[in-house]
Design a protein around this motif. Sequence first.
Motif, PDB file in Angstrom:
ATOM      1  N   ALA A  57     -72.063  73.002 -49.596  1.00 35.04           N
ATOM      2  CA  ALA A  57     -70.953  73.525 -48.787  1.00 35.04           C
ATOM      3  C   ALA A  57     -69.769  72.563 -48.804  1.00 35.04           C
ATOM      4  N   LEU A  58     -70.042  71.269 -48.721  1.00 33.44           N
ATOM      5  CA  LEU A  58     -68.967  70.273 -48.754  1.00 33.44           C
ATOM      6  C   LEU A  58     -68.262  70.256 -50.107  1.00 33.44           C
ATOM      7  N   VAL A  59     -69.021  70.331 -51.168  1.00 28.94           N
ATOM      8  CA  VAL A  59     -68.436  70.337 -52.512  1.00 28.94           C
ATOM      9  C   VAL A  59     -67.570  71.574 -52.702  1.00 28.94           C
ATOM     10  N   ARG A  60     -68.075  72.733 -52.286  1.00 26.10           N
ATOM     11  CA  ARG A  60     -67.292  73.981 -52.427  1.00 26.10           C
ATOM     12  C   ARG A  60     -66.019  73.931 -51.591  1.00 26.10           C
ATOM     13  N   ALA A  61     -66.106  73.349 -50.407  1.00 27.96           N
ATOM     14  CA  ALA A  61     -64.930  73.258 -49.541  1.00 27.96           C
ATOM     15  C   ALA A  61     -63.858  72.356 -50.144  1.00 27.96           C
ATOM     16  N   SER A  62     -64.251  71.416 -50.992  1.00 27.47           N
ATOM     17  CA  SER A  62     -63.292  70.497 -51.613  1.00 27.47           C
ATOM     18  C   SER A  62     -62.628  71.094 -52.853  1.00 27.47           C
ATOM     19  N   ASP A  63     -63.017  72.307 -53.243  1.00 28.22           N
ATOM     20  CA  ASP A  63     -62.470  72.975 -54.433  1.00 28.22           C
ATOM     21  C   ASP A  63     -62.645  72.154 -55.707  1.00 28.22           C
ATOM     22  N   ASP A  64     -63.719  71.411 -55.790  1.00 31.18           N
ATOM     23  CA  ASP A  64     -64.034  70.599 -56.962  1.00 31.18           C
ATOM     24  C   ASP A  64     -64.868  71.453 -57.920  1.00 31.18           C
ATOM     25  N   GLU A  65     -64.229  71.996 -58.964  1.00 30.91           N
ATOM     26  CA  GLU A  65     -64.936  72.896 -59.885  1.00 30.91           C
ATOM     27  C   GLU A  65     -66.039  72.178 -60.656  1.00 30.91           C
ATOM     28  N   GLU A  66     -65.786  70.949 -61.054  1.00 28.20           N
ATOM     29  CA  GLU A  66     -66.817  70.185 -61.756  1.00 28.20           C
ATOM     30  C   GLU A  66     -68.003  69.912 -60.829  1.00 28.20           C
ATOM     31  N   GLY A  67     -67.699  69.579 -59.581  1.00 28.52           N
ATOM     32  CA  GLY A  67     -68.754  69.362 -58.601  1.00 28.52           C
ATOM     33  C   GLY A  67     -69.535  70.635 -58.323  1.00 28.52           C
ATOM     34  N   SER A  68     -68.836  71.757 -58.256  1.00 29.01           N
ATOM     35  CA  SER A  68     -69.507  73.050 -58.040  1.00 29.01           C
ATOM     36  C   SER A  68     -70.430  73.378 -59.200  1.00 29.01           C
ATOM     37  N   SER A  69     -69.986  73.066 -60.403  1.00 31.92           N
ATOM     38  CA  SER A  69     -70.816  73.295 -61.584  1.00 31.92           C
ATOM     39  C   SER A  69     -72.075  72.432 -61.535  1.00 31.92           C
TER      40      SER A  69
END
Length: 143
Positions: A57-69
């Motif tokens: 949830a934190l990664v998605r909230a940061s809009d980090d596409e690489e992190g989301s991947s």
Amino acid sequence: MLTESLLALAAAGGTAVVQAAGTQAWESVSERVPRMFRRRSGSGGEDEARLGLERTALVRASDDEEGSSREASLWQQHFVTLLDDSDDQVRQRVETELRQLISLVPGVADSRQVLNVHGNTYDKSPQQYGSHNHQQISYGSDT
């Protein structure tokens, strides 16, 4: 060793968890995922899943596409391990729950169609070509 369809199911599950973060589906997803890991041998599977969901949830909230991947890949691996560590009866239950989880997230189930073909015999070697959303398989000439 898991079948290709189960590996694809685990990948779709990982994508579903990440895509659900920050949407209306998140509440249902974040309740179901820890329950799936409750079955895991050893203690703490459910708590680890909750911590992983918070991180996602934190990664998605940061809009980090690489992190989301990366998060989707991590969840995929968690689901692979869960499916692989299970006996046949538990695996079927996990499969069903994973398919239900995926169906909660709009667009994920539709974008992860899996075709299962096995046990076929061909008189010519198949050739496969593909790019992005198109795949062509041929089994010799049309003449």
